[in-house]
Design a protein around this motif. Sequence first.
Motif, PDB file in Angstrom:
ATOM      1  N   PRO A   1       0.812  -1.217   0.000  1.00  0.00           N
ATOM      2  CA  PRO A   1       0.000   0.000   0.000  1.00  0.00           C
ATOM      3  C   PRO A   1       0.856   1.283   0.000  1.00  0.00           C
ATOM      4  O   PRO A   1       1.721   1.462   0.852  1.00  0.00           O
ATOM      5  N   GLY A   2       0.627   2.116  -1.004  1.00  0.00           N
ATOM      6  CA  GLY A   2       1.313   3.429  -1.073  1.00  0.00           C
ATOM      7  C   GLY A   2       2.771   3.315  -1.451  1.00  0.00           C
ATOM      8  O   GLY A   2       3.486   4.313  -1.472  1.00  0.00           O
ATOM      9  N   LYS A   3       3.271   2.107  -1.736  1.00  0.00           N
ATOM     10  CA  LYS A   3       4.694   1.953  -2.081  1.00  0.00           C
ATOM     11  C   LYS A   3       4.830   1.968  -3.600  1.00  0.00           C
ATOM     12  O   LYS A   3       4.615   0.945  -4.256  1.00  0.00           O
ATOM     13  N   SER A   4       5.145   3.118  -4.126  1.00  0.00           N
ATOM     14  CA  SER A   4       5.137   3.222  -5.583  1.00  0.00           C
ATOM     15  C   SER A   4       6.531   3.350  -6.190  1.00  0.00           C
ATOM     16  O   SER A   4       6.673   3.386  -7.398  1.00  0.00           O
ATOM     17  N   THR A   5       7.586   3.432  -5.370  1.00  0.00           N
ATOM     18  CA  THR A   5       8.937   3.441  -5.959  1.00  0.00           C
ATOM     19  C   THR A   5       9.605   2.113  -5.684  1.00  0.00           C
ATOM     20  O   THR A   5       9.280   1.431  -4.704  1.00  0.00           O
ATOM     21  N   CYS A   6      10.562   1.741  -6.530  1.00  0.00           N
ATOM     22  CA  CYS A   6      11.272   0.477  -6.358  1.00  0.00           C
ATOM     23  C   CYS A   6      11.907   0.391  -4.978  1.00  0.00           C
ATOM     24  O   CYS A   6      11.873  -0.657  -4.318  1.00  0.00           O
ATOM     25  N   ALA A   7      12.499   1.497  -4.541  1.00  0.00           N
ATOM     26  CA  ALA A   7      13.211   1.498  -3.259  1.00  0.00           C
ATOM     27  C   ALA A   7      12.235   1.222  -2.125  1.00  0.00           C
ATOM     28  O   ALA A   7      12.508   0.409  -1.226  1.00  0.00           O
ATOM     29  N   ASP A   8      11.052   1.902  -2.167  1.00  0.00           N
ATOM     30  CA  ASP A   8      10.066   1.713  -1.102  1.00  0.00           C
ATOM     31  C   ASP A   8       9.540   0.280  -1.084  1.00  0.00           C
ATOM     32  O   ASP A   8       9.396  -0.340  -0.031  1.00  0.00           O
ATOM     33  N   VAL A   9       9.262  -0.228  -2.298  1.00  0.00           N
ATOM     34  CA  VAL A   9       8.718  -1.577  -2.390  1.00  0.00           C
ATOM     35  C   VAL A   9       9.734  -2.596  -1.868  1.00  0.00           C
ATOM     36  O   VAL A   9       9.407  -3.476  -1.066  1.00  0.00           O
ATOM     37  N   ALA A  10      11.004  -2.451  -2.310  1.00  0.00           N
ATOM     38  CA  ALA A  10      12.039  -3.401  -1.906  1.00  0.00           C
ATOM     39  C   ALA A  10      12.206  -3.377  -0.387  1.00  0.00           C
ATOM     40  O   ALA A  10      12.288  -4.430   0.267  1.00  0.00           O
ATOM     41  N   GLU A  11      12.215  -2.178   0.178  1.00  0.00           N
ATOM     42  CA  GLU A  11      12.385  -2.068   1.619  1.00  0.00           C
ATOM     43  C   GLU A  11      11.185  -2.704   2.341  1.00  0.00           C
ATOM     44  O   GLU A  11      11.344  -3.471   3.292  1.00  0.00           O
ATOM     45  N   PHE A  12       9.978  -2.390   1.850  1.00  0.00           N
ATOM     46  CA  PHE A  12       8.745  -2.898   2.452  1.00  0.00           C
ATOM     47  C   PHE A  12       8.706  -4.427   2.431  1.00  0.00           C
ATOM     48  O   PHE A  12       8.300  -5.077   3.388  1.00  0.00           O
ATOM     49  N   LEU A  13       9.200  -4.973   1.306  1.00  0.00           N
ATOM     50  CA  LEU A  13       9.149  -6.429   1.155  1.00  0.00           C
ATOM     51  C   LEU A  13      10.409  -7.117   1.675  1.00  0.00           C
ATOM     52  O   LEU A  13      10.503  -8.352   1.652  1.00  0.00           O
ATOM     53  N   GLY A  14      11.389  -6.335   2.116  1.00  0.00           N
ATOM     54  CA  GLY A  14      12.633  -6.929   2.618  1.00  0.00           C
ATOM     55  C   GLY A  14      13.460  -7.565   1.523  1.00  0.00           C
ATOM     56  O   GLY A  14      14.207  -8.510   1.754  1.00  0.00           O
ATOM     57  N   LEU A  15      13.326  -7.043   0.284  1.00  0.00           N
ATOM     58  CA  LEU A  15      14.106  -7.580  -0.839  1.00  0.00           C
ATOM     59  C   LEU A  15      15.255  -6.638  -1.167  1.00  0.00           C
ATOM     60  O   LEU A  15      15.145  -5.433  -0.955  1.00  0.00           O
ATOM     61  N   PRO A  16      16.355  -7.175  -1.708  1.00  0.00           N
ATOM     62  CA  PRO A  16      17.375  -6.234  -2.222  1.00  0.00           C
ATOM     63  C   PRO A  16      16.815  -5.495  -3.451  1.00  0.00           C
ATOM     64  O   PRO A  16      16.022  -6.067  -4.206  1.00  0.00           O
ATOM     65  N   LEU A  17      17.249  -4.229  -3.598  1.00  0.00           N
ATOM     66  CA  LEU A  17      16.770  -3.409  -4.712  1.00  0.00           C
ATOM     67  C   LEU A  17      17.086  -4.079  -6.051  1.00  0.00           C
ATOM     68  O   LEU A  17      16.394  -3.885  -7.054  1.00  0.00           O
ATOM     69  N   THR A  18      18.170  -4.839  -6.064  1.00  0.00           N
ATOM     70  CA  THR A  18      18.596  -5.500  -7.302  1.00  0.00           C
ATOM     71  C   THR A  18      17.637  -6.600  -7.742  1.00  0.00           C
ATOM     72  O   THR A  18      17.805  -7.186  -8.803  1.00  0.00           O
ATOM     73  N   ARG A  19      16.614  -6.931  -6.922  1.00  0.00           N
ATOM     74  CA  ARG A  19      15.612  -7.919  -7.319  1.00  0.00           C
ATOM     75  C   ARG A  19      14.344  -7.249  -7.854  1.00  0.00           C
ATOM     76  O   ARG A  19      13.406  -7.933  -8.244  1.00  0.00           O
ATOM     77  N   SER A  20      14.299  -5.926  -7.830  1.00  0.00           N
ATOM     78  CA  SER A  20      13.077  -5.243  -8.259  1.00  0.00           C
ATOM     79  C   SER A  20      13.222  -4.695  -9.671  1.00  0.00           C
ATOM     80  O   SER A  20      14.331  -4.468 -10.165  1.00  0.00           O
ATOM     81  N   LEU A  21      12.071  -4.485 -10.297  1.00  0.00           N
ATOM     82  CA  LEU A  21      12.028  -4.055 -11.693  1.00  0.00           C
ATOM     83  C   LEU A  21      11.418  -2.661 -11.770  1.00  0.00           C
ATOM     84  O   LEU A  21      10.405  -2.385 -11.128  1.00  0.00           O
ATOM     85  N   LYS A  22      12.055  -1.797 -12.571  1.00  0.00           N
ATOM     86  CA  LYS A  22      11.526  -0.451 -12.790  1.00  0.00           C
ATOM     87  C   LYS A  22      10.833  -0.462 -14.146  1.00  0.00           C
ATOM     88  O   LYS A  22      11.428  -0.883 -15.142  1.00  0.00           O
ATOM     89  N   SER A  23       9.566  -0.024 -14.202  1.00  0.00           N
ATOM     90  CA  SER A  23       8.810  -0.025 -15.461  1.00  0.00           C
ATOM     91  C   SER A  23       8.629   1.400 -15.962  1.00  0.00           C
ATOM     92  O   SER A  23       8.076   2.239 -15.256  1.00  0.00           O
TER      93      SER A  23
END
Lengths: 581, 581
Positions: free
Chosen positions: B258-280
Amino acid sequence: MKASQFFISTLKEAPADAEVVSHKLMMRAGMIKRLGAGIYNYMPMGLRVIRKVERIIREEMERAGAVELLMPVVQPAELWQETGRFDKMGPELMRVKDRHDRDFIIQPTSEEVVTDIARQELRSYKQLPKNFYHIQTKFRDERRPRFGVMRGREFTMKDAYSFDRDPAGAAKSYEAMFAAYKRIFDRFGLTYRAVAADTGAIGGDLSHEFQVIAKTGEDAIIYCPTSDYAANIELAEALAPATPRAEPTQPLAKTLTPGKSTCADVAEFLGLPLTRSLKSLVLATDTLDDQGHPVGSTVWLLLLRGDHEMNEVKVGKVPGLKEGFRFATLAEIDEHFGCKPGYLGPLGLKKPVKIIADRTVAAMSDFCCGANEADYHLTGVNWGRDLPEPDLVADLRNVVEGDPSPDGKGVLAIERGIEVGHVFYLGTKYSKAMNATFLDETGKPALMEMGCYGIGVTRILGAAIEQNHDARGIIWPASIAPFQAVVCPIGMDRSDAVKEAAVRLYEELSAAGVDVLLDDRGERPGAMFADWELVGVPVRVVVSDRGLKEGLLEVQGRRDAEASKVALAEVGAFVKARLQA
Amino acid sequence: MKASQFFISTLKEAPADAEVVSHKLMMRAGMIKRLGAGIYNYMPMGLRVIRKVERIIREEMERAGAVELLMPVVQPAELWQETGRFDKMGPELMRVKDRHDRDFIIQPTSEEVVTDIARQELRSYKQLPKNFYHIQTKFRDERRPRFGVMRGREFTMKDAYSFDRDPAGAAKSYEAMFAAYKRIFDRFGLTYRAVAADTGAIGGDLSHEFQVIAKTGEDAIIYCPTSDYAANIELAEALAPATPRAEPTQPLAKTLTPGKSTCADVAEFLGLPLTRSLKSLVLATDTLDDQGHPVGSTVWLLLLRGDHEMNEVKVGKVPGLKEGFRFATLAEIDEHFGCKPGYLGPLGLKKPVKIIADRTVAAMSDFCCGANEADYHLTGVNWGRDLPEPDLVADLRNVVEGDPSPDGKGVLAIERGIEVGHVFYLGTKYSKAMNATFLDETGKPALMEMGCYGIGVTRILGAAIEQNHDARGIIWPASIAPFQAVVCPIGMDRSDAVKEAAVRLYEELSAAGVDVLLDDRGERPGAMFADWELVGVPVRVVVSDRGLKEGLLEVQGRRDAEASKVALAEVGAFVKARLQA
């Protein structure tokens, strides 16, 4: 420099729009290339001359204590509004707006910017005198750009500005610049005169034009061959005749002169010398109200001898005319003279006018003038007897050849010149407008006394050529020639001996400090010689198999009728000697 | 030069509008003076540096066979209309009208004018290759002029243009200029890098920026410390990961973010490294009709790893995007993704789009991306299993520190630079637009192959200072310092011995070819030393009574922690040696 590494582009014919010889020759020699009206590319051959001119100027400016800086080409309008020049200058001043719609100008000179620098930087009398100069691109949107670089729109000028504590200091700065200019023009190797010029509203005698003497010059230069006197035509004083006015010998008479409305026609018709006729010019001055609108006018009658010409600058100094004058309208002429132009004169006016007589006119007797009646003139007119003495007598005319020199040391001669430099005492004109003050020794603010000193760098090229050319091309003085000497090998591609000797000579001359070009283009001798005579290189050395066999090379100065044969080992010294001659 | 004949004006404080250190120090050292936004007077101290920079450039350009000419500042619009730049260039191009309402521009560069010269003058293959250059005032009406001379509006640039018969010849000309630039920047004494740059539409690899290395530089320079590789960030290639894509290990899952719209926020929220997230990123291209009006559009989804940044130049080279792209509108995004930005991804599209994945993205597995549903993301996403392979895989991103070097010889590092020179192969861009042809060996007209080569003369000053300064002021390399050495006499007005020794030393150094200033202003030692440390003169010699008594003078290099005591007779040789070091 080797020709193969340089760019040479000569033309057999000059373009049709080149009017004067310098323009034609600069185009033909590949020194300039037209980009637009009054806008030229300086090609490599021309740029070399510019650089040499600039170097001489820099060396002498520095020797005279001036300091070089560089002021911008594009300048904010605000400073030009402070002095009023933004509005006063006509379309010659190129105006431009930036992306924010702010006003700028492309500099024609830099008085405003340098005065702005001075008022910020020169705060104490201890910092004065100071002379700042720069060599920079200028632009003047001439109505009719012509004569190539002589009256271009974009050009390079050296402009210097001096700042002093007081008029005495400014006079010293002026003299230092005057001396520097003499050294500069001496080093250019040009025949020139420093000519006294008018200082306009400022007064004083601190204004000189540096004129390069040339038959094709636009300016008339007045000088005395038996003294130092030299002035431009605006300034040169016409003295009153040495002999007093003769007594009247003829009766006043009115004569029919049908259709004869010029002095020359009337004199011829009446069988009188032109020197006995009077030229009547009607001027007017306006009285303005507080808002600058005309509320009344005064009409003036200016009298000149029939063969003399009015000098506007002198007329502009007559009391009552100083604030500006104009030619009278036909209505004003009719109102005062009851007659149309061509038959005007000082007798029998319908309504009184102020009469100003030239000094020569005041000494005339038994003269002829218009009768203020169409197709009639008066003869045997005499001051005092037939009409009152003039309201004012003044020097109103251009001097003519044979007039006495104002310094009393001979008679005047006239020659033509091209103005390439100007030194000028500005007084406080700009420092006052821009409040450029310094703290004097008592701690009080005082206005700086200024002078300005210009040299038209690119115009020097045109002037030098107008003065120095022949049917074959340009004849450069050695100090500003694009190359001082050229080595012309004949058959370089066929003969290793020629090639080796030419390269060796080129290297020897280069090492001896001669700015020499080796023409390794492989052109035929005729074309090669024609090129270098057109370009105007002062000394040419021909390297040929025959010359090498004899051990004698042909060396020819650009003004020489024929070549000298010089022993191979002596060529270097011979060339150097020729360049110094 | 004696200080009393020069103009020195230092300031304790820089004006408030000076943002960067070079701007501050140039103002404080009295090198420049602001006239308007982005327009400066070059004061005497600054002009000396410019002249030295120009001289080095001239010597090396001539050595490389280039020929100097001078093209005008004010240029007719017609030529600029021929190439289309009159209309295409924005408000940076300063436009001006003359008294006849004709259009002109104030030159930002001179491609049009030099090509006009070439098409008239270079008519045969025998005249090629040719390289013309000039050093002239330029004007660019920058939207936000700043950093003093680093991004001014009026500036001095050296621009050279080469003309060749064919691409192979142009490559040789390019290499000659590249070599000349290396010599020029070596002689400036600056630390720099020649950085490969993008050639845009022309293609090929003949474009290099010369970057002066400085922490404050605006440009990111990519280089490999263990090889010769250097490129700007636009060009530096990001290789595909060396290790192949890993097999999927996680199931596909949809997660509330909820409300996490940047890769950094999402990765932090999900406890994932930023390098696992995708920017569209959603782009669009328009289809145009014959009149150039858009008649349709295509939407593209660009995928980058969450910690990577898009490289616009690289994206602009992707097939389909070459002709121009834009970011998609919100309406277009909604139409294709049925979702607002922040939660977009390649799975579950409402309407198909072209999917382009960065090389790194194509090698990712078990990654996280937007679910095309507000406040939801997907995790455990895998190519092939959960969605088809991307339509296209390409290098779309800026490299980052630690990426493998494209030459395979190490890993990339990044430093900051200031672009002061650029060499560029133009191909036939201008010769085609202006029909600049020559007759080739078969007598047929062929287009000239061009290159252009610029150096920002005035910008060099700023870049040199950004690289070389300390808390006390500027530290000039000896080759471009306003003065190489300064002689500082202490108590010159009280001690004849000091005065004589100082003048003698000044004359001795001058005679030895050192560009030395004698500080005869009579300032106190503290103020005098502070001035020369601020101005940045490389070597200072102090002449004092005590020193003369000991027979030892204090000589101090600008970077030295303290002075060396040097025997009087050795000072000249010592100073010369220090300047060469």
